[in-house]
Design a protein around this motif. Structure first.
Motif, PDB file in Angstrom:
ATOM      1  N   ASN A 233       0.832  -1.211   0.000  1.00 51.33           N
ATOM      2  CA  ASN A 233       0.000   0.000   0.000  1.00 51.33           C
ATOM      3  C   ASN A 233       0.863   1.255   0.000  1.00 51.33           C
ATOM      4  O   ASN A 233       0.579   2.231  -0.704  1.00 51.33           O
ATOM      5  CB  ASN A 233      -0.914   0.009   1.214  1.00 51.33           C
ATOM      6  N   ALA A 237       1.264   4.177  -3.297  1.00 49.65           N
ATOM      7  CA  ALA A 237       0.588   5.446  -3.010  1.00 49.65           C
ATOM      8  C   ALA A 237       1.577   6.588  -3.217  1.00 49.65           C
ATOM      9  O   ALA A 237       2.776   6.429  -2.971  1.00 49.65           O
ATOM     10  CB  ALA A 237       0.081   5.463  -1.574  1.00 49.65           C
ATOM     11  N   ASP A 240       4.240  11.833   0.502  1.00 47.91           N
ATOM     12  CA  ASP A 240       3.889  13.196   0.909  1.00 47.91           C
ATOM     13  C   ASP A 240       4.625  14.221   0.050  1.00 47.91           C
ATOM     14  O   ASP A 240       4.065  15.260  -0.321  1.00 47.91           O
ATOM     15  CB  ASP A 240       4.229  13.406   2.386  1.00 47.91           C
ATOM     16  N   ASP A 284      -4.131  10.302  -4.698  1.00 47.15           N
ATOM     17  CA  ASP A 284      -4.026  10.553  -3.258  1.00 47.15           C
ATOM     18  C   ASP A 284      -5.403  10.751  -2.637  1.00 47.15           C
ATOM     19  O   ASP A 284      -5.701  10.199  -1.560  1.00 47.15           O
ATOM     20  CB  ASP A 284      -3.159  11.794  -3.033  1.00 47.15           C
ATOM     21  N   GLU A 285      -6.249  11.507  -3.303  1.00 48.05           N
ATOM     22  CA  GLU A 285      -7.599  11.755  -2.785  1.00 48.05           C
ATOM     23  C   GLU A 285      -8.405  10.462  -2.705  1.00 48.05           C
ATOM     24  O   GLU A 285      -9.101  10.199  -1.717  1.00 48.05           O
ATOM     25  CB  GLU A 285      -8.317  12.767  -3.678  1.00 48.05           C
ATOM     26  N   ILE A 287      -7.263   7.387  -2.418  1.00 47.60           N
ATOM     27  CA  ILE A 287      -6.719   6.524  -1.362  1.00 47.60           C
ATOM     28  C   ILE A 287      -7.164   7.017   0.000  1.00 47.60           C
ATOM     29  O   ILE A 287      -7.568   6.225   0.867  1.00 47.60           O
ATOM     30  CB  ILE A 287      -5.184   6.470  -1.466  1.00 47.60           C
ATOM     31  N   ARG A 288      -7.104   8.324   0.213  1.00 48.01           N
ATOM     32  CA  ARG A 288      -7.533   8.871   1.506  1.00 48.01           C
ATOM     33  C   ARG A 288      -9.018   8.612   1.754  1.00 48.01           C
ATOM     34  O   ARG A 288      -9.424   8.288   2.881  1.00 48.01           O
ATOM     35  CB  ARG A 288      -7.231  10.367   1.573  1.00 48.01           C
ATOM     36  N   ALA A 289      -9.833   8.731   0.717  1.00 47.93           N
ATOM     37  CA  ALA A 289     -11.260   8.468   0.860  1.00 47.93           C
ATOM     38  C   ALA A 289     -11.497   7.005   1.195  1.00 47.93           C
ATOM     39  O   ALA A 289     -12.333   6.661   2.046  1.00 47.93           O
ATOM     40  CB  ALA A 289     -12.004   8.861  -0.415  1.00 47.93           C
ATOM     41  N   GLU A 291      -9.380   4.897   2.673  1.00 42.89           N
ATOM     42  CA  GLU A 291      -8.878   4.545   3.993  1.00 42.89           C
ATOM     43  C   GLU A 291      -9.688   5.173   5.121  1.00 42.89           C
ATOM     44  O   GLU A 291      -9.681   4.669   6.250  1.00 42.89           O
ATOM     45  CB  GLU A 291      -7.399   4.952   4.108  1.00 42.89           C
ATOM     46  N   SER A 292     -10.392   6.257   4.825  1.00 39.87           N
ATOM     47  CA  SER A 292     -11.217   6.892   5.863  1.00 39.87           C
ATOM     48  C   SER A 292     -12.618   6.291   5.927  1.00 39.87           C
ATOM     49  O   SER A 292     -13.367   6.560   6.863  1.00 39.87           O
ATOM     50  CB  SER A 292     -11.327   8.399   5.604  1.00 39.87           C
TER      51      SER A 292
END
Length: 295
Positions: A233, A237, A240, A284-285, A287-289, A291-292
């Motif tokens: 993962n 991804a 930063d 990135d967006e 993946i963040r969505a 994982e949240s």
């Protein structure tokens, strides 16, 4: 291009799980993996094929796997289990049906026709494993044969066997085939997943191969052990630093609109850099969505 970005679905980590192993299927509900391949093929002994089929279909129907993309790998065309596997998988309606050793565009069309005849719901896509020299040489035809084919999966173990090649760090013997399939995937707008890393006791080698796969352009990697998920993962991804750079490029582009020449950190910025930066932020967006969201 923007439509492609908006439709991005993270498939960084795609874990094979033997559908005959009920404990493994239960554990899969807790893993931070993007997708699962519930396997009826290589990981299942002949006398367990029917039980594995029942377990996989029940898992798909259960709704217990949260955000994870669920697929079923059926036994290949020509095996005695293939038709029943395909019919049962179509009835269960997973996100995808993974078929091993797809070697031609005709086979893709045959599989899609069989899926439609079996009543597969629209969301159930075909994932084609490409793992033979024939598949490497005809991969563009395979990838472009049907809109229902969503993902190409590299079968690197079988490819190495067919080539009489050795498994070596850096995978030089496999690079021609990997490159052909990547070209085919990008030419047809198809997702492509790298093959497995066999030595689960070599985390450094695994991380190096993940990095290689990401640098080559693969969308993610297939895995054989839950312990590989976290590193995979992370590898697939954007870092930063990459996200920060992408934001900087887009800001510089917006600030310099109409000036003719745009620079960021001393480098000239062109439209291709902007497209790449947008893709990084879209990934990135997404993946963040993911994982949240609830597991």
């Amino acid at each position: 291009m923007s439509g492609e970005h908006a439709a991005y679905r993270p498939r960084r980590s795609v874990l094979y799980m033997p559908a005959s192993n009920e404990r493994a299927l239960e554990k899969a509900k807790t893993l931070l993996v993007d997708a699962l391949i519930l396997d009826l093929e290589d990981a299942v002994a002949p006398d367990m094929k029917e039980q594995a089929r029942e377990n996989a279909c029940a898992a798909v129907r259960s709704g217990d796997y949260g955000r994870r993309e669920l697929t079923i790998r059926v036994n290949g065309i020509g095996t005695r289990w293939h038709e029943e596997d395909l019919a049962a998988a179509c009835a269960a309606g997973p996100d995808g049906i993974v078929v091993p050793k797809v070697g031609s565009a005709d086979e893709v069309r045959q599989l899609v026709a069989a899926m439609e005849a079996a009543g597969a719901p629209e969301h159930t896509m075909l994932w084609a494993m490409v793992e033979t020299p024939q598949a490497m040489l005809h991969c563009e035809e395979i990838a472009g044969a049907s809109a229902r084919l969503a993902v190409l999966v590299m079968g690197t173990n079988d490819l190495a066997k067919e080539l009489h090649a050795e498994h070596v760090p850096g995978r030089q013997p496999l690079m021609a085939g990997l490159g052909l399939c990547l070209l085919a995937a990008r030419a047809t707008g198809t997702v492509i997943l790298d093959g497995v890393f066999n030595n689960v006791k070599d985390p450094e080698g695994f991380e190096a191969e993940c990095l290689q796969g990401r640098q080559m352009g693969f969308d993610g990697k297939t895995l054989i052990h839950p312990g590989q998920v976290e590193a995979c993962n992370a590898a697939f991804a954007p870092s930063d630093a990459q996200v920060e750079e992408a934001r900087g490029i887009l800001q510089a582009w917006a600030d310099g609109a109409g000036s003719g020449v745009v620079t960021y950190n001393g480098r000239m910025v062109e439209n291709l850099h902007v497209e790449t930066a947008r893709r990084v932020l879209d990934i990135d967006e997404a993946i963040r969505a993911l994982e949240s969201s609830a597991t």
